[in-house]
Design a protein around this motif. Structure first.
Motif, PDB file in Angstrom:
ATOM      1  N   ILE A  14      26.357  71.465  57.418  1.00 17.65           N
ATOM      2  CA  ILE A  14      25.471  70.380  57.005  1.00 17.65           C
ATOM      3  C   ILE A  14      24.028  70.847  56.909  1.00 17.65           C
ATOM      4  N   LEU A  15      23.714  71.950  57.639  1.00 13.49           N
ATOM      5  CA  LEU A  15      22.346  72.485  57.604  1.00 13.49           C
ATOM      6  C   LEU A  15      21.973  73.002  56.222  1.00 13.49           C
ATOM      7  N   TYR A  16      22.984  73.443  55.455  1.00 17.27           N
ATOM      8  CA  TYR A  16      22.709  73.907  54.095  1.00 17.27           C
ATOM      9  C   TYR A  16      22.231  72.764  53.199  1.00 17.27           C
ATOM     10  N   LEU A  17      22.600  71.545  53.580  1.00 17.94           N
ATOM     11  CA  LEU A  17      22.251  70.383  52.753  1.00 17.94           C
ATOM     12  C   LEU A  17      20.875  69.802  53.093  1.00 17.94           C
ATOM     13  N   LEU A  18      20.281  70.269  54.161  1.00 18.41           N
ATOM     14  CA  LEU A  18      19.008  69.697  54.598  1.00 18.41           C
ATOM     15  C   LEU A  18      17.904  69.738  53.534  1.00 18.41           C
ATOM     16  N   PRO A  19      17.718  70.880  52.812  1.00 17.03           N
ATOM     17  CA  PRO A  19      16.678  70.867  51.757  1.00 17.03           C
ATOM     18  C   PRO A  19      16.925  69.804  50.691  1.00 17.03           C
ATOM     19  N   ALA A  20      18.194  69.683  50.258  1.00 20.24           N
ATOM     20  CA  ALA A  20      18.521  68.687  49.239  1.00 20.24           C
ATOM     21  C   ALA A  20      18.331  67.269  49.784  1.00 20.24           C
ATOM     22  N   LEU A  21      18.718  67.045  51.031  1.00 23.37           N
ATOM     23  CA  LEU A  21      18.554  65.723  51.649  1.00 23.37           C
ATOM     24  C   LEU A  21      17.078  65.374  51.811  1.00 23.37           C
ATOM     25  N   LEU A  22      16.277  66.368  52.075  1.00 27.59           N
ATOM     26  CA  LEU A  22      14.830  66.145  52.202  1.00 27.59           C
ATOM     27  C   LEU A  22      14.234  65.715  50.867  1.00 27.59           C
ATOM     28  N   VAL A  23      14.631  66.385  49.806  1.00 31.68           N
ATOM     29  CA  VAL A  23      14.155  66.020  48.465  1.00 31.68           C
ATOM     30  C   VAL A  23      14.612  64.605  48.107  1.00 31.68           C
ATOM     31  N   LEU A  24      15.889  64.283  48.405  1.00 34.36           N
ATOM     32  CA  LEU A  24      16.399  62.937  48.138  1.00 34.36           C
ATOM     33  C   LEU A  24      15.627  61.885  48.923  1.00 34.36           C
ATOM     34  N   ALA A  25      15.306  62.209  50.158  1.00 28.94           N
ATOM     35  CA  ALA A  25      14.564  61.265  50.992  1.00 28.94           C
ATOM     36  C   ALA A  25      13.194  60.962  50.402  1.00 28.94           C
ATOM     37  N   VAL A  26      12.527  62.015  49.923  1.00 31.10           N
ATOM     38  CA  VAL A  26      11.173  61.852  49.381  1.00 31.10           C
ATOM     39  C   VAL A  26      11.193  61.141  48.029  1.00 31.10           C
ATOM     40  N   LEU A  27      12.151  61.525  47.173  1.00 31.68           N
ATOM     41  CA  LEU A  27      12.152  61.023  45.794  1.00 31.68           C
ATOM     42  C   LEU A  27      12.998  59.768  45.583  1.00 31.68           C
ATOM     43  N   VAL A  28      13.940  59.490  46.504  1.00 36.75           N
ATOM     44  CA  VAL A  28      14.840  58.349  46.304  1.00 36.75           C
ATOM     45  C   VAL A  28      14.733  57.324  47.426  1.00 36.75           C
ATOM     46  N   PHE A  29      15.009  57.739  48.652  1.00 38.96           N
ATOM     47  CA  PHE A  29      15.116  56.780  49.747  1.00 38.96           C
ATOM     48  C   PHE A  29      13.784  56.119  50.104  1.00 38.96           C
ATOM     49  N   VAL A  30      12.728  56.910  50.138  1.00 36.25           N
ATOM     50  CA  VAL A  30      11.411  56.338  50.466  1.00 36.25           C
ATOM     51  C   VAL A  30      10.962  55.330  49.398  1.00 36.25           C
ATOM     52  N   PRO A  31      11.001  55.681  48.092  1.00 34.00           N
ATOM     53  CA  PRO A  31      10.648  54.681  47.070  1.00 34.00           C
ATOM     54  C   PRO A  31      11.559  53.454  47.101  1.00 34.00           C
ATOM     55  N   LEU A  32      12.860  53.669  47.385  1.00 35.58           N
ATOM     56  CA  LEU A  32      13.795  52.548  47.426  1.00 35.58           C
ATOM     57  C   LEU A  32      13.451  51.586  48.555  1.00 35.58           C
ATOM     58  N   MET A  33      13.186  52.117  49.736  1.00 38.89           N
ATOM     59  CA  MET A  33      12.826  51.268  50.873  1.00 38.89           C
ATOM     60  C   MET A  33      11.499  50.565  50.623  1.00 38.89           C
ATOM     61  N   THR A  34      10.569  51.286  50.013  1.00 37.21           N
ATOM     62  CA  THR A  34       9.273  50.674  49.677  1.00 37.21           C
ATOM     63  C   THR A  34       9.468  49.513  48.705  1.00 37.21           C
ATOM     64  N   ASN A  35      10.352  49.712  47.737  1.00 37.29           N
ATOM     65  CA  ASN A  35      10.643  48.679  46.751  1.00 37.29           C
ATOM     66  C   ASN A  35      11.257  47.445  47.413  1.00 37.29           C
ATOM     67  N   ILE A  36      12.189  47.687  48.341  1.00 34.63           N
ATOM     68  CA  ILE A  36      12.849  46.571  49.026  1.00 34.63           C
ATOM     69  C   ILE A  36      11.840  45.782  49.860  1.00 34.63           C
ATOM     70  N   ILE A  37      10.992  46.492  50.597  1.00 32.52           N
ATOM     71  CA  ILE A  37       9.977  45.827  51.426  1.00 32.52           C
ATOM     72  C   ILE A  37       9.013  45.025  50.557  1.00 32.52           C
ATOM     73  N   LYS A  38       8.612  45.631  49.434  1.00 31.59           N
ATOM     74  CA  LYS A  38       7.648  44.967  48.538  1.00 31.59           C
ATOM     75  C   LYS A  38       8.236  43.690  47.927  1.00 31.59           C
ATOM     76  N   SER A  39       9.562  43.685  47.686  1.00 24.12           N
ATOM     77  CA  SER A  39      10.193  42.516  47.063  1.00 24.12           C
ATOM     78  C   SER A  39      10.179  41.292  47.965  1.00 24.12           C
ATOM     79  N   PHE A  40      10.093  41.521  49.290  1.00 24.10           N
ATOM     80  CA  PHE A  40      10.059  40.404  50.237  1.00 24.10           C
ATOM     81  C   PHE A  40       8.629  39.986  50.580  1.00 24.10           C
ATOM     82  N   SER A  41       7.674  40.580  49.880  1.00 20.62           N
ATOM     83  CA  SER A  41       6.272  40.255  50.130  1.00 20.62           C
ATOM     84  C   SER A  41       5.798  39.197  49.137  1.00 20.62           C
ATOM     85  N   TYR A  42       5.292  38.103  49.674  1.00 18.00           N
ATOM     86  CA  TYR A  42       4.775  37.030  48.813  1.00 18.00           C
ATOM     87  C   TYR A  42       3.536  36.432  49.479  1.00 18.00           C
ATOM     88  N   LYS A  43       2.398  36.621  48.849  1.00 20.56           N
ATOM     89  CA  LYS A  43       1.119  36.146  49.383  1.00 20.56           C
ATOM     90  C   LYS A  43       0.890  36.684  50.799  1.00 20.56           C
TER      91      LYS A  43
END
Length: 290
Positions: A14-43
Motif C-alpha cells: 500500500i506504501l507504493y500507492l501513497l504518492p498517487a493517494l496524495l495527489v488524489l487527496a489534493v486534486l479530488v478529495f479536498v475540492p470535493l469536501m470543500t464543495n460539500i461544505i460550501k453547499s450547506f452554507s447559506y447567509k
C-alpha cells in the motif's frame, strides 16, 4: 537499515500507492469536501436552503431533463455507429490501415476545434450543410439548426457522436481482434450469414467490452460541457442548456458559488446512481451470455 526499509515496503505494498493517494487527496478529495461544505452554507450559517431551492428551481429541473435527453441522443448512436464501423474495419479489405487511420481523425482533433468547424457548417446563412442539402433537394429552405429551439440540442448531440464514435470504434475493434476467426469460419460452413454472425457471435462475445464502453460513454455524456458551451452556450434562450452549463453559469458568471456547489453535488450523486445501475445491469447481462 536499508534492507529493513525495503522489507517493510515489500510487506506493505500500500506504501507504493501513497504518492498517487496524495495527489488524489489534493486534486479530488479536498475540492470535493470543500464543495460539500460550501453547499450547506447559506447567509454565513449551516442550512439546507440551497438544496430546497434547487429542487424547486424550474431552470435546474429543465436542464436536468436536457442532460438526460442529451444522453439519449448520444449514447445509442455512438454505440451502434462505433460497432458498425469496427465490424467493417475488422474485415479483410484493401487499404485497411488507411481507413482505420481515417476514421480515428475526429477523435484526435481537439473538441473546441471540432465545435468551431461544426458551428460554421451549421450556420443558417452561409453554412455548407444548408447549401449541400438545398442542392440535393432534401430541404426546401435554409434551416436554423443551432438557433432553433427544436433542433439545437439534437444538432449539438450529432457533433458529439461524430467526435466520440471513433473512440467507441477503437474499443470494439480491440475486442473483435480477440475473437478467433475459426468461430466465424465454422458459422459460415453452417450457413450463417453476416447478420446471424453479428448478432449470434460478435455481440455476445463483445459483452464485456460493451460494459466498459457504455459505462465510460455514459459518464462522459452526462458530464459533457465543451460541446454545448462552445456551440450555443445553452441557447437559444437556454433551451439547450444542460446541468454542466447551469453549474458554470451559476458559479462563474453569477458568482453564486454556494448554489453552484449544491447543483454540482446533486448532479454528482445522480451520475453515481446512473453508473451503479449501469454496472448492475451489465453484470446481469454478462451472466446471461455466459
Amino acid at each position: 537499515m536499508k534492507k529493513s526499509t525495503n522489507r517493510i515496503v515489500k510487506e506493505q505494498p500500500i506504501l507504493y500507492l501513497l504518492p498517487a493517494l496524495l495527489v488524489l487527496a489534493v486534486l479530488v478529495f479536498v475540492p470535493l469536501m470543500t464543495n460539500i461544505i460550501k453547499s450547506f452554507s447559506y447567509k454565513d450559517s449551516f442550512s439546507l436552503a440551497n438544496y430546497r431551492r434547487l429542487f424547486t428551481d424550474k431552470q435546474f429541473l429543465k436542464d436536468l431533463k436536457n442532460t438526460f435527453a442529451w444522453l439519449l441522443y448520444t449514447l445509442p448512436f455512438e454505440m451502434v455507429l462505433g460497432l458498425f464501423i469496427a465490424i467493417l474495419l475488422n474485415m479483410k479489405i484493401r487499404f485497411q490501415k488507411f481507413f482505420r487511420t481515417l476514421f480515428i481523425i475526429p477523435w484526435v482533433i481537439p473538441a473546441t476545434v471540432v465545435c468551431i468547424i461544426w458551428k460554421w457548417m451549421y450556420n443558417a446563412d452561409y453554412g455548407i450543410l444548408n447549401s449541400i442539402l438545398m442542392k440535393l433537394h432534401i430541404i426546401s429552405k435554409y434551416q436554423l439548426w443551432l438557433a432553433s429551439a427544436q433542433q439545437s440540442l439534437p444538432c449539438q448531440a450529432a457533433v458529439y457522436v461524430w467526435k466520440i464514435s471513433p473512440f467507441v470504434m477503437i474499443m470494439y475493434l480491440s475486442g473483435l481482434q480477440g475473437i478467433s476467426p475459426d468461430i466465424y469460419e465454422a458459422a459460415r460452413i453452417d450457413g450463417a450469414n453476416w447478420f446471424v454472425q453479428t448478432f449470434k457471435i460478435t455481440i455476445p462475445l463483445l459483452v464485456s467490452v460493451m460494459r466498459s464502453v457504455i459505462l465510460v460513454s455514459t459518464i462522459w455524456a452526462l458530464n459533457s460541457f465543451v460541446y454545448v458551451y462552445s456551440l450555443t452556450g445553452g441557447g437559444p434562450a437556454r433551451v439547450s442548456e444542460t446541468v454542466q452549463i447551469f453549474i458554470y453559469k451559476t458559479g462563474i458568471e453569477q458568482f453564486k458559488f454556494e448554489y453552484s456547489a449544491t447543483a454540482a453535488n446533486v448532479f454528482l450523486v445522480i451520475v453515481m446512481i446512473v453508473a451503479l445501475i449501469n454496472i448492475k445491469v451489465g453484470d446481469k447481462t454478462e451472466e446471461k451470455t455466459q
